[in-house]
Design an enzyme around this catalytic site. Structure first.
Site, PDB file in Angstrom:
ATOM      1  N   LYS A  22      -1.104 -20.518  12.158  1.00 23.24           N
ATOM      2  CA  LYS A  22      -2.211 -19.588  12.461  1.00 23.24           C
ATOM      3  C   LYS A  22      -2.436 -18.767  11.191  1.00 23.24           C
ATOM      4  CE  LYS A  22      -1.708 -19.391  17.368  1.00 23.24           C
ATOM      5  NZ  LYS A  22      -0.505 -19.343  18.149  1.00 23.24           N
ATOM      6  N   TRP A  84     -13.909   1.249 -12.483  1.00 24.18           N
ATOM      7  CA  TRP A  84     -13.760  -0.200 -12.558  1.00 24.18           C
ATOM      8  C   TRP A  84     -15.134  -0.841 -12.366  1.00 24.18           C
ATOM      9  CZ3 TRP A  84     -10.411  -3.335 -14.502  1.00 24.18           C
ATOM     10  CH2 TRP A  84     -10.370  -4.693 -14.107  1.00 24.18           C
ATOM     11  N   GLU A 158      -6.295   2.414  -7.120  1.00 23.97           N
ATOM     12  CA  GLU A 158      -5.183   2.704  -8.042  1.00 23.97           C
ATOM     13  C   GLU A 158      -4.310   3.838  -7.512  1.00 23.97           C
ATOM     14  OE1 GLU A 158      -6.560   3.344 -12.026  1.00 23.97           O
ATOM     15  OE2 GLU A 158      -7.345   1.301 -12.180  1.00 23.97           O
ATOM     16  N   SER A 179      -6.674  -1.674  -3.089  1.00 26.37           N
ATOM     17  CA  SER A 179      -6.469  -3.037  -3.606  1.00 26.37           C
ATOM     18  C   SER A 179      -4.995  -3.414  -3.513  1.00 26.37           C
ATOM     19  CB  SER A 179      -6.897  -3.102  -5.079  1.00 26.37           C
ATOM     20  OG  SER A 179      -6.431  -4.298  -5.665  1.00 26.37           O
ATOM     21  N   HIS A 184      -0.811  -3.873  -8.347  1.00 28.75           N
ATOM     22  CA  HIS A 184      -0.989  -2.594  -7.641  1.00 28.75           C
ATOM     23  C   HIS A 184       0.285  -2.179  -6.885  1.00 28.75           C
ATOM     24  CE1 HIS A 184      -5.444  -2.030  -8.350  1.00 28.75           C
ATOM     25  NE2 HIS A 184      -5.116  -3.126  -9.010  1.00 28.75           N
ATOM     26  N   ARG A 215     -18.328 -11.014  17.337  1.00 34.09           N
ATOM     27  CA  ARG A 215     -17.137 -11.483  18.056  1.00 34.09           C
ATOM     28  C   ARG A 215     -16.064 -10.402  18.237  1.00 34.09           C
ATOM     29  NH1 ARG A 215     -14.339 -16.985  15.987  1.00 34.09           N
ATOM     30  NH2 ARG A 215     -16.504 -17.663  16.052  1.00 34.09           N
TER      31      ARG A 215
HETATM   32  C1  LIG Z   1     -10.264   1.516  -9.500  1.00 35.34           C
HETATM   33  C2  LIG Z   1     -10.345   0.075  -9.072  1.00 35.34           C
HETATM   34  N1  LIG Z   1     -11.261  -0.284  -8.157  1.00 35.34           N
HETATM   35  C3  LIG Z   1     -11.372  -1.558  -7.734  1.00 35.34           C
HETATM   36  C4  LIG Z   1     -10.562  -2.548  -8.235  1.00 35.34           C
HETATM   37  C5  LIG Z   1     -10.736  -3.951  -7.737  1.00 35.34           C
HETATM   38  O1  LIG Z   1      -9.676  -4.399  -6.956  1.00 35.34           O
HETATM   39  P1  LIG Z   1      -9.430  -5.961  -6.757  1.00 35.34           P
HETATM   40  O2  LIG Z   1      -8.847  -6.497  -8.019  1.00 35.34           O
HETATM   41  O3  LIG Z   1      -8.482  -6.048  -5.602  1.00 35.34           O
HETATM   42  O4  LIG Z   1     -10.733  -6.579  -6.446  1.00 35.34           O
HETATM   43  C6  LIG Z   1      -9.603  -2.233  -9.200  1.00 35.34           C
HETATM   44  C7  LIG Z   1      -8.749  -3.285  -9.772  1.00 35.34           C
HETATM   45  O5  LIG Z   1      -7.842  -3.101 -10.504  1.00 35.34           O
HETATM   46  C8  LIG Z   1      -9.494  -0.890  -9.637  1.00 35.34           C
HETATM   47  O6  LIG Z   1      -8.607  -0.522 -10.579  1.00 35.34           O
END
Ligand SMILES: Cc1ncc(COP(=O)(O)O)c(C=O)c1O
Length: 398
Positions: A22, A84, A158, A179, A184, A215
């Site tokens: 599953k 990011w 982060e 994340s 991480h 669903r």
């Molecule tokens: C501040 C921040 N936001 C978003 C993300 C994106 O996460 P993911 O790699 O899981 O898509 C990261 C990735 O390091 C990040 O540092």
């Protein structure tokens, strides 16, 4: 130096999930893990396949037609320049208007001073990015959010486990994202989480995460009289951002360690900071990162920012550390207005000289990655001694 947070027990849990066959998100591990997050953060929680997907879902949610109070295409969203890519992209992809706010070079997070200058009647939301696990003064920020009656999205990718005033980051805003990518705080290889405050938002997210169908919402409502096609009723413009149950199984027992990992990361940071502060040569030539007094930070990394007069050494020092097996990275993506994508999509911001603090961080900074495990004194000394050795070699003086 950095040890993976994945234990043999986590691997056995993942193997068990695989053997059960599953393996989609409907397996039991996903539900159990979501319940654990719900309990921890006291928020509705949905596991997804990445932090980036969680960010896209967050903006989709706030724009969604099923939401009574919502964003509209064209609305202005404030975002820090140190962010990011996929914190910013959903804002552009879904037709909103991003407006950059400079950061504070001490906290590396959104500058409240610049925020107060940038906020206007046009502002409808803030996309906060808790850089390197640290945060801005959340009391002050929430005053601004509440006074202006705007949305708050917290990108907590982060900052899992960090707290401000004993309250977890990711529990202040309307919607928050996390994340579980490999580097991480806890990890399922790839993976993410989105949390929200209200049951209304939770129901919208259930549909948006899964093809836009009804669903999972029908399941909550305990609808019994299913028609043969009721599992395939599409009510919203969704995606498929689901996690596999193997990933959820991998994650399951790491969740209880979130606070322990914060303590380890805090200690690693404190020990390295102590070594740097106690050495006059290092102290004089580096800007030391700081956390707000009211916060407990699960540091994602230790920022090394060289003083203006030695900033030309940044690349060489970074290379030197890498060649000595120290893992380093740019501070998130540096000043994002410098990235080539901005030239094409937000040309008025491209390489703008206005973001003075971000420019400084971009030019002179990088960060040393911090693990969730406790570093030995020897490991910490190795980092500070290497920086010192570099400074002495290149006659960087006091
Ligand atoms: C501040 C921040 N936001 C978003 C993300 C994106 O996460 P993911 O790699 O899981 O898509 C990261 C990735 O390091 C990040 O540092």
């Amino acid at each position: 130096m950095i040890k993976s947070t994945i234990t043999n027990q986590n691997i056995n849990d993942a193997i068990k999930a695989l053997k059960s066959k599953k393996i989609t998100y409907t397996g039991k591990n996903t539900e159990i893990a979501e319940k654990k997050f719900e309990k921890k953060f006291r928020r509705y929680s949905l596991l997804v396949n990445s932090g980036s997907s969680a960010n896209l879902l967050a903006i989709s949610l706030l724009l969604n037609k099923f939401r009574k109070k919502r964003l509209n295409v064209g609305d202005e969203i404030l975002i820090p320049t140190i962010c990011w890519s996929t914190s910013l992209y959903p804002i552009i992809q879904l037709g909103l208007t991003p407006k950059f706010v400079d950061v504070d070079s001490k906290t590396l997070n959104m500058s409240l001073k610049d925020l107060k200058l940038k906020i206007s009647k046009k502002t409808k939301g803030i996309f906060l990015v808790h850089a390197l696990g640290n945060c801005t003064d959340m009391n002050e920020l929430m005053k601004i959010v509440n006074k202006n009656k705007i949305f708050l999205i917290e990108d907590t990718c982060e900052a899992l486990g960090s707290k401000f005033n004993k309250k977890y980051l990711g529990t202040f805003g309307d919607v928050s994202t996390f994340s579980f990518f490999y580097s991480h705080h806890i990890t399922s290889g790839e993976g993410g989480l989105i949390t929200c405050k209200t049951h209304e938002d939770y129901k919208i997210l259930l549909s948006l995460r899964s093809h836009g169908w009804s669903r999972e919402i029908d399941k909550i409502k305990n609808k019994k009289n299913f028609q043969f096609n009721s599992n395939f009723k599409f009510i919203n413009l969704g995606y498929n951002f689901r996690i596999t149950d193997i990933q959820s199984a991998l994650l399951l027992k790491q969740i209880k360690n979130i606070d322990l990992f914060r303590k380890n990361r805090e200690q690693n940071f404190k020990n390295l900071n102590h070594n740097i502060e106690c050495n006059s040569l290092l102290k004089k030539n580096l800007y030391l990162p700081i956390a707000n007094k009211k916060s407990n930070i699960s540091w994602f990394g230790y920022a090394i920012i060289l003083n203006e007069k030695i900033s030309t050494h940044r690349n060489k020092l970074a290379q030197y550390l890498i060649s000595n097996s120290i893992e380093i990275r740019p501070i998130i993506s540096g000043d994002f207005t410098k990235q080539p994508v901005i030239k094409k999509y937000l040309p008025k911001y491209y390489n703008s000289k206005k973001f003075i603090e971000s420019k400084k961080i971009d030019k002179s900074g990088f960060f040393i990655t911090m693990g969730s495990n406790l570093y030995t004194k020897k490991n910490i000394n190795k980092i500070s001694n290497l920086i010192l050795k570099y400074f002495k070699k290149f006659r960087i003086d006091e």
